[in-house]
Design a protein around this motif. Structure first.
Motif, PDB file in Angstrom:
ATOM      1  N   THR A  12       6.416   2.720  -2.805  1.00  0.00           N
ATOM      2  CA  THR A  12       7.604   2.101  -2.177  1.00  0.00           C
ATOM      3  C   THR A  12       7.403   0.615  -1.852  1.00  0.00           C
ATOM      4  O   THR A  12       8.321  -0.041  -1.359  1.00  0.00           O
ATOM      5  N   ASP A  60       1.151  11.343   2.699  1.00  0.00           N
ATOM      6  CA  ASP A  60       0.548  10.264   3.483  1.00  0.00           C
ATOM      7  C   ASP A  60      -0.942  10.304   3.188  1.00  0.00           C
ATOM      8  O   ASP A  60      -1.536  11.392   3.194  1.00  0.00           O
ATOM      9  N   SER A  86      -0.964  -3.264   4.783  1.00  0.00           N
ATOM     10  CA  SER A  86      -1.348  -4.409   3.949  1.00  0.00           C
ATOM     11  C   SER A  86      -1.216  -5.759   4.647  1.00  0.00           C
ATOM     12  O   SER A  86      -1.450  -6.786   4.028  1.00  0.00           O
ATOM     13  N   TYR A 151      -8.471  -5.575   8.332  1.00  0.00           N
ATOM     14  CA  TYR A 151      -7.912  -5.274   7.004  1.00  0.00           C
ATOM     15  C   TYR A 151      -8.976  -5.475   5.918  1.00  0.00           C
ATOM     16  O   TYR A 151      -9.271  -4.571   5.136  1.00  0.00           O
TER      17      TYR A 151
HETATM   18  P1  NAP Z   1       3.121  -3.366   0.399  1.00  0.00           P
HETATM   19  O1  NAP Z   1       4.378  -3.905  -0.210  1.00  0.00           O
HETATM   20  O2  NAP Z   1       2.872  -3.550   1.839  1.00  0.00           O
HETATM   21  O3  NAP Z   1       3.084  -1.804   0.062  1.00  0.00           O
HETATM   22  C1  NAP Z   1       2.172  -0.938   0.688  1.00  0.00           C
HETATM   23  C2  NAP Z   1       2.517   0.479   0.305  1.00  0.00           C
HETATM   24  O4  NAP Z   1       1.610   1.377   0.952  1.00  0.00           O
HETATM   25  C3  NAP Z   1       3.940   0.909   0.756  1.00  0.00           C
HETATM   26  O5  NAP Z   1       4.474   1.743  -0.242  1.00  0.00           O
HETATM   27  C4  NAP Z   1       3.637   1.718   2.019  1.00  0.00           C
HETATM   28  O6  NAP Z   1       4.617   2.662   2.336  1.00  0.00           O
HETATM   29  C5  NAP Z   1       2.359   2.421   1.559  1.00  0.00           C
HETATM   30  N1  NAP Z   1       1.604   3.013   2.663  1.00  0.00           N
HETATM   31  C6  NAP Z   1       1.200   2.429   3.810  1.00  0.00           C
HETATM   32  N2  NAP Z   1       0.508   3.316   4.555  1.00  0.00           N
HETATM   33  C7  NAP Z   1       0.504   4.478   3.874  1.00  0.00           C
HETATM   34  C8  NAP Z   1      -0.025   5.770   4.138  1.00  0.00           C
HETATM   35  N3  NAP Z   1      -0.684   6.048   5.257  1.00  0.00           N
HETATM   36  N4  NAP Z   1       0.156   6.759   3.211  1.00  0.00           N
HETATM   37  C9  NAP Z   1       0.858   6.504   2.074  1.00  0.00           C
HETATM   38  N5  NAP Z   1       1.377   5.312   1.778  1.00  0.00           N
HETATM   39  C10 NAP Z   1       1.200   4.308   2.671  1.00  0.00           C
HETATM   40  O7  NAP Z   1       1.847  -3.931  -0.383  1.00  0.00           O
HETATM   41  P2  NAP Z   1       1.744  -4.565  -1.850  1.00  0.00           P
HETATM   42  O8  NAP Z   1       1.882  -6.032  -1.733  1.00  0.00           O
HETATM   43  O9  NAP Z   1       2.577  -3.790  -2.785  1.00  0.00           O
HETATM   44  O10 NAP Z   1       0.199  -4.300  -2.156  1.00  0.00           O
HETATM   45  C11 NAP Z   1      -0.220  -3.093  -2.766  1.00  0.00           C
HETATM   46  C12 NAP Z   1      -1.700  -2.872  -2.481  1.00  0.00           C
HETATM   47  O11 NAP Z   1      -2.454  -3.958  -2.983  1.00  0.00           O
HETATM   48  C13 NAP Z   1      -2.062  -2.762  -1.008  1.00  0.00           C
HETATM   49  O12 NAP Z   1      -3.109  -1.831  -0.909  1.00  0.00           O
HETATM   50  C14 NAP Z   1      -2.574  -4.150  -0.642  1.00  0.00           C
HETATM   51  O13 NAP Z   1      -3.483  -4.068   0.425  1.00  0.00           O
HETATM   52  C15 NAP Z   1      -3.239  -4.548  -1.946  1.00  0.00           C
HETATM   53  N6  NAP Z   1      -3.267  -5.962  -2.242  1.00  0.00           N
HETATM   54  C16 NAP Z   1      -2.103  -6.692  -2.203  1.00  0.00           C
HETATM   55  C17 NAP Z   1      -2.132  -8.031  -2.540  1.00  0.00           C
HETATM   56  C18 NAP Z   1      -0.881  -8.865  -2.525  1.00  0.00           C
HETATM   57  O14 NAP Z   1      -0.998 -10.103  -2.502  1.00  0.00           O
HETATM   58  N7  NAP Z   1       0.306  -8.270  -2.567  1.00  0.00           N
HETATM   59  C19 NAP Z   1      -3.352  -8.632  -2.914  1.00  0.00           C
HETATM   60  C20 NAP Z   1      -4.487  -7.846  -2.952  1.00  0.00           C
HETATM   61  C21 NAP Z   1      -4.435  -6.515  -2.628  1.00  0.00           C
HETATM   62  P3  NAP Z   1       5.894   2.272   3.263  1.00  0.00           P
HETATM   63  O15 NAP Z   1       6.880   1.661   2.313  1.00  0.00           O
HETATM   64  O16 NAP Z   1       6.296   3.577   3.814  1.00  0.00           O
HETATM   65  O17 NAP Z   1       5.393   1.305   4.290  1.00  0.00           O
END
Ligand code: NAP
Ligand code: GDD
Length: 338
Positions: A12, A60, A86, A151
């Motif tokens: 999501t 979850d 995140s 984090y």
């Molecule tokens: P995001 O938009 O914040 O999405 C995080 C996702 O994790 C959402 O679908 C959220 O669900 C879900 N989530 C959170 N807690 C959970 C739980 N306990 N059980 C199941 N699902 C859970 O992050 P993103 O930008 O897409 O990033 C994706 C991943 O890459 C993350 O792990 C982030 O730490 C990592 N990352 C991101 C970046 C970046 O710049 N974007 C860079 C490096 C690494 P809800 O919608 O319900 O909140």
């Protein structure tokens, strides 16, 4: 040919949106996990909900039984773990929760894969935040981790345990070490989305002021669409391995603001220093101020990635430049506002 079945934790979110699109185009059956929420958790991925190859389940990653049951029921060939708390700043307010999701949640998935009879490939969403305070001008797979937040610290555990399970149990498990990547689907409280959305509203007279924290940290910003290509490629190699994914170019927050303002034809002038720094528009109105509430107890001042390994082994490189990224984010915002 065996049907490819992907299970995406974190479907999501921003990356979940782009990865689903990519996998559906590649004819995968895609299963995603949503959490129970008082609002609509599937807002971003609404357009996939009627696709016959897209399935959503409640779950979850902090709930061991839900993970085991889902993996047993879905029998995925690939698992992408994008799920995380995140937000780096928020992790200082919710450190235990962040560790539970970002570290123990990953171990829970790996245990379920280890105990499954099926061969499952696993991708873990690692981050440049693991490098933290670094002296290296460019960070690559060999750079020492020195995280500066709950984090980043939890993500280091996740990185290491993924490597342990690969080596100890011969699981095809990989870490992507992704630098910041943005898009119109970016969460509202990350700095790029906040800047683009606020300046677009200010331009249209719908908001008066944008309040930010540290304007001088540097980030290596790419586009999420490019980065999910890399994520996919990481799981399609002969041998499981870890890869840094980045553009190799860095900008300060202030530079990001200046590019965005210019594209919106908002003339801004900076004045003052530190917490008193402001930006005024051409009528002399203050439209950007700085507040200490957005500063973090520890900051990562500088991130710039070296993706030579990904370029060589995955034949991947970042294609979308920062100008195009910002233009796309602005267009999206203006369309929403209109
Ligand atoms: P995001 O938009 O914040 O999405 C995080 C996702 O994790 C959402 O679908 C959220 O669900 C879900 N989530 C959170 N807690 C959970 C739980 N306990 N059980 C199941 N699902 C859970 O992050 P993103 O930008 O897409 O990033 C994706 C991943 O890459 C993350 O792990 C982030 O730490 C990592 N990352 C991101 C970046 C970046 O710049 N974007 C860079 C490096 C690494 P809800 O919608 O319900 O909140
Ligand atoms: N969020 C936010 N809000 N950040 C601000 C603000 C503000 O009002 N003002 C200044 N900043 C600064 C932060 O202090 C940080 O130095 C920088 O802007 C970027 O902040 P974020 O956009 O929140 O991203 P991040 O770099 O902390 O973390 C993102 O990238 C990581 C990869 O390096 C997240 O997507 C993480 O999940 C990801 O791992």
């Amino acid at each position: 040919m065996k049907k490819k079945i992907a299970l995406i934790f974190g479907v999501t979110g921003q990356d979940g949106y782009y990865l689903s699109d990519l996998l559906l185009k590649k004819k995968y059956v895609v299963h995603g996990i949503k959490r129970r929420s008082s609002s609509v958790p599937t807002r971003k991925i609404e357009k996939y909900l009627n696709n016959k190859n897209f399935h959503i389940h409640y779950g979850d990653i902090t709930d061991t039984s839900s993970i085991q049951n889902l993996i047993e029921k879905i029998k995925p060939t690939e698992i992408y773990n994008l799920a995380a708390q995140s937000h780096v700043g928020v992790s200082f307010f919710t450190p235990l929760y962040t560790a539970n999701v970002n570290a123990i949640g990953v171990l829970t998935i790996l245990e379920a894969i280890k105990n499954s009879k099926n061969n499952i490939k696993f991708y873990q969403a690692g981050t440049s935040e693991m490098f933290g305070k670094t002296l290296e001008k460019k960070q690559n797979e060999k750079t020492t981790f020195n995280p500066q937040s709950p984090y980043g610290t939890a993500k280091v555990f996740a990185h290491q345990i993924t490597k342990n399970y690969r080596e100890a149990y011969n699981i095809y498990a990989c870490n992507g070490i992704l630098f910041n990547h943005e898009s119109p689907m970016r969460g509202e409280n990350f700095v790029t989305k906040k800047i683009v959305s606020s300046l677009a509203k200010i331009k249209l007279g719908l908001q008066k002021k944008l309040v930010l924290g540290n304007l001088y940290s540097k980030r290596d910003w790419g586009h999420a669409k490019d980065y999910v290509d890399a994520i996919y490629k990481i799981l399609q190699q002969k041998k499981a391995d870890d890869y840094v994914i980045s553009t190799g170019k860095e900008y300060t927050i202030k530079e990001f603001i200046n590019i965005t303002a210019k594209k919106l034809k908002l003339q801004i002038k900076w004045k003052g220093k530190g917490l008193k720094e402001i930006a005024i528009d051409n009528s002399g109105k203050t439209i950007i101020t700085v507040s200490k509430i957005y500063f973090r107890p520890l900051e990562v001042d500088y991130l710039k990635g070296d993706s030579s390994k990904a370029r060589k082994k995955l034949k991947w490189k970042s294609k979308i430049k920062i100008d195009q990224l910002i233009e796309e984010m602005i267009d999206f915002e203006i369309k929403q506002l209109n």
